[in-house]
Structures are given as structure tokens and as C-alpha cells.
Design a protein around this motif. Structure first.
Motif, short mmCIF file in Angstrom:
data_model
loop_
_atom_site.label_atom_id
_atom_site.label_comp_id
_atom_site.label_asym_id
_atom_site.label_seq_id
_atom_site.Cartn_x
_atom_site.Cartn_y
_atom_site.Cartn_z
N MET A 194 0.83 -1.21 0.00
CA MET A 194 0.00 0.00 0.00
C MET A 194 0.86 1.26 0.00
N ALA A 195 2.16 1.10 -0.23
CA ALA A 195 3.06 2.24 -0.21
C ALA A 195 2.85 3.12 -1.44
N SER A 196 3.24 4.38 -1.32
CA SER A 196 3.04 5.33 -2.41
C SER A 196 4.25 6.25 -2.52
N ARG A 235 10.04 4.80 -2.50
CA ARG A 235 9.65 3.61 -1.75
C ARG A 235 10.90 2.84 -1.33
N PRO A 236 10.83 2.21 -0.14
CA PRO A 236 12.03 1.57 0.42
C PRO A 236 12.43 0.27 -0.29
N ALA A 237 13.59 -0.22 0.11
CA ALA A 237 14.04 -1.55 -0.28
C ALA A 237 13.31 -2.60 0.57
N LYS A 252 15.08 -3.56 -4.74
CA LYS A 252 15.96 -2.41 -4.64
C LYS A 252 15.19 -1.18 -4.17
N ARG A 253 15.89 -0.30 -3.46
CA ARG A 253 15.31 0.99 -3.09
C ARG A 253 15.09 1.81 -4.36
N GLU A 254 13.96 2.50 -4.42
CA GLU A 254 13.72 3.37 -5.57
C GLU A 254 14.74 4.51 -5.62
#
Length: 410
Positions: free
Chosen positions: A369-371, A378-380, A394-396
Motif C-alpha cells: 500500500m506504499a506510495s 519507496r524503500p528496499a 531495490k530501493r527506488e
């Protein structure tokens, strides 16, 4: 707060070490916990032919889906894209239950082409499906039993005002459509909500299914959905899975005897499988004292874990950098330009700038549900499996934010 309650490591791997290696914020999952949850369900329902259809909407990372498959689980998907992700993870179409809500017939046709079991939840779509496929494609039908269940109105989905399922009061209409197109109904499904504590709710819904099932001669399975309550804090009352398994299995076997042959019992656990496996590791950017409140501002927020703001959900928070610190009371808040409270009035081991905090129960509906709200990244994601922490997403980076923008020459 005793250090024994502070999750400072997973399978012997320090959470603080993971934070240093992969950076923060980062989602971390305990693969052993995920597989143990599936084994627990199998044990609880060992008296019946059981299929566990993990609800992928909770966490769709392909490595997690592969881990579920390794443990003997199958999958439930609610979108075309989730179906495709499951196929990428190595599932066959027949392993996938597709339970959409409010989608077009075009999407349903595409999923039929991928071989998934189709679960329909409206009379109009049932009619369109019958017109298109007749008896050539077996279907499941989602029933709304008109049962109010679940720990929060927003996650109770089996009541009379819910958008989900076909009302049990419309059973005659369902039967008319099925007969008109000679449709082959091989399953009936219901899901009443989440955070259900005891067997009585499942039995109440089950009785609705059992009565309806006698009208369908070609059934292969009944699907009881999911919704088992997990623990969020010390002393929480959780679903007694063994008691639910025993009671529901007994009722199911009695029904099968009445029906005249054995069927499969399907479950769709999501949060139960992955919630407690997951931690969101964040860093304390600021410790801000006011005359009344001490705030801890962290490098995350509702863009990475929306449940506290959306559902008023409780998530345990622990200081893994200072596990033996004297507890103090804090409001833990995010870095989003909104009211972004992760926890209020929470006793946490003394927090200092730069400390790593672990937010519990982030396995379900964290990354899914992250945005990118506030244009944040967004995190790794990291999976701890067999005592080793491994990167699984991977981290964005900034370019990910603008990759699909079409920039005009203005």
C-alpha cells in the motif's frame, strides 16, 4: 520495557546491522515466520483436504510468493497484475484463485486465458460470463452472507452494505443465471472480514455456505476466506487457530457427508501469513520536545505504512539501537506533509537522533500500500532466510519517480 520484547534480531541477524547494510527506511521479513504460519494452518486443518490460497494483496514480492509456494501454499489474486506476478513466481494458472471486485469483463477474459480459477461477485458479471463461456469454464461464486464481522468497520466485508459478493438473498437469481447458461459452478466463497477471533463467525458463515451449496451439484471446494487476527502488542487476544481449525473442520466434514462426497476446504490467509514476519526499520531524524509532547520524527511515514492513519492500527515500535534504554513516552511521526502519526503516547526505550527504530507488523499492507506521496521514494525490501539477509527489492531512485512522465517542451 524488557529487552526480551525488543526484536533486535531475526534468526540471529541484527536488525541494526541490516539497517546499516541496506539503509533506511527498509522493510525486513522473517522467512522462517512466514513458513511457520503456513505450517500452523496445515496443522489446524489437518482433518480435511485443505488448500491454502495466500492473499497476495498483503505482500506481492515475488521472492515472498516463492517462499509461500515452497511451504505448500497456493495464491489468491484480486487483479490481473497480481495474477501475472504469481505466474512470474512460478505458480501455474490452476494454482491461482482470481477474486476481483468491480472489474471489466475484458480483464476477466484475460485472466481466463491465463488459466486461473475465476471467482465472480456480481449478478451482472455472472450473466456476462455465462453469455461468453457457457459451461466451458468452471467458476466460483462469492456469496455475501450478511454477517458483520471483523475488528474494524473498514475491514468488515460480509455485511449487507458491503460492495463484496452477491447477496445470499439473491440466491434464486444466481441459480437462474447458472441454469440459463448451464454454467459449471465448482466453488462457493465467502469472506466476512479481518481480525476475526473465534470459530463462531466462521461457522456462522459456513452454515450460509453449506445451505447454499446444496443447490450446486458440481462443487469441488468451499472457500472460507481468511481474516484470522494476529497480535500487534503484548497481551493481544489472537485467533485460536487450532480451535477454529477443529470446529470448522468438524462442521465441514459433517456437511460433506450430507452433500454426498468429499470437497476441498480453501482458506485465503494474507495478514496471518506475513504480518508478524515484517518490520519497517526507520531512523530517528529529530527528537523534538514541546511543553506537552516529545516527538520523534523518522525518515518514513504514511507513504510507507498507511495502516495507522487509515485504520487507527496499532504497530509496536522498538528502539533496536538502544534496547536497554529507559522507556520514555513519545509521539512517533513521519516526514510527510500531512498529519502523519505512526504512534501517539507510546512508551519506547529512550530515543536519540540517529537511532534505528523497528516498527512491527509491517509485513502485511506495508509495501503493497506504499506510495510516492510527497515524491518520496519507496524503500528496499530484505528477506532473512536461513540466517542470511538478502535484498529482494531495490530501493527506488529519483529516476523511478519521473521515468513514465512525458515532459513537454513548454
Amino acid at each position: 520495557m524488557s529487552a526480551s520484547h525488543n526484536p533486535i534480531s531475526i534468526q540471529g541477524v541484527s536488525l541494526e546491522t541490516i539497517a546499516k547494510e541496506f539503509g533506511t527506511p527498509v522493510y525486513v521479513y522473517d522467512g522462517e515466520k512466514i513458513t511457520n504460519q503456513i505450517l500452523t494452518l496445515k496443522k489446524a486443518f489437518e482433518k480435511v483436504p485443505l488448500k491454502i490460497k495466500y492473499a497476495t494483496k498483503a505482500l506481492t514480492n515475488i521472492s515472498i510468493l516463492k517462499l509461500v509456494k515452497r511451504a505448500g501454499g497456493e495464491v489468491d489474486a484480486v487483479s490481473l497484475e497480481e495474477v501475472k506476478i504469481c505466474l512470474e513466481a512460478g505458480y501455474e494458472g490452476k494454482d491461482v484463485m482470481y477474486t476481483p471486485s468491480g472489474v471489466s469483463m475484458d480483464e476477466i477474459k484475460e485472466v481466463v486465458g491465463l488459466g486461473a480459477m475465476i471467482n465472480l461477485d456480481s449478478i451482472s458479471i455472472l450473466e456476462q460470463f455465462g453469455q461468453t463461456f457457457g459451461d466451458s469454464i468452471p467458476v466460483c461464486i462469492r456469496i455475501n452472507p450478511h454477517i458483520m464481522a471483523g475488528g474494524n468497520a473498514k475491514i468488515s466485508v460480509g455485511h449487507i452494505a458491503s460492495k463484496f459478493g452477491i447477496s445470499i438473498q439473491q440466491l434464486d437469481e444466481i441459480l437462474e443465471v447458472v441454469a440459463r447458461y448451464q454454467m459449471k459452478v465448482t466453488g462457493l466463497h465467502l469472506h466476512t472480514g479481518s481480525d476475526i477471533l473465534d470459530a463462531e463467525v466462521f461457522l456462522k458463515g459456513g452454515n450460509v455456505l453449506f445451505d447454499a451449496a446444496m443447490k450446486f451439484p458440481d462443487l469441488k471446494f468451499l472457500d472460507f476466506g481468511g481474516g484470522f487476527k494476529v497480535g500487534y502488542k503484548e497481551g493481544d487476544v489472537v485467533t485460536d487457530i487450532m480451535a477454529v481449525g477443529n470446529r470448522v473442520s468438524e462442521a465441514f466434514l459433517e456437511f460433506c457427508e450430507k452433500y454426498g462426497r468429499d470437497l476441498e476446504l480453501w482458506l485465503e490467509p494474507g495478514k496471518f501469513v506475513v504480518s508478524e514476519s515484517g518490520y519497517l526499520l526507520v531512523e530517528a531524524n529529530v527528537v523534538k520536545k514541546t511543553p506537552q509532547i516529545t516527538f520523534v520524527g523518522v525518515n518514513s511515514g504514511l507513504n510507507h505504512l498507511i495502516r495507522p492513519m487509515m485504520y487507527d492500527a496499532y504497530h509496536g515500535i522498538y528502539n533496536v539501537s538502544n534496547p536497554y534504554g529507559k522507556p520514555a513516552t513519545y509521539n512517533v511521526v513521519g516526514y510527510i506533509c500531512e498529519t502523519d502519526t505512526i504512534a501517539a503516547g507510546r512508551a519506547i526505550e529512550e530515543v536519540r537522533r540517529g537511532d534505528i527504530l523497528a516498527i512491527k507488523n509491517a509485513g502485511a499492507y506495508g509495501i503493497s500500500m506504499a506510495s510516492n506521496y510527497n515524491s518520496r521514494l519507496r524503500p528496499a525490501e530484505v528477506l532473512v532466510w536461513e540466517g542470511k539477509a538478502q535484498l529482494i527489492r531495490k530501493r527506488e531512485e529519483f529516476q523511478d519517480l519521473i521515468r513514465n512522465q512525458v515532459i513537454l517542451d513548454i
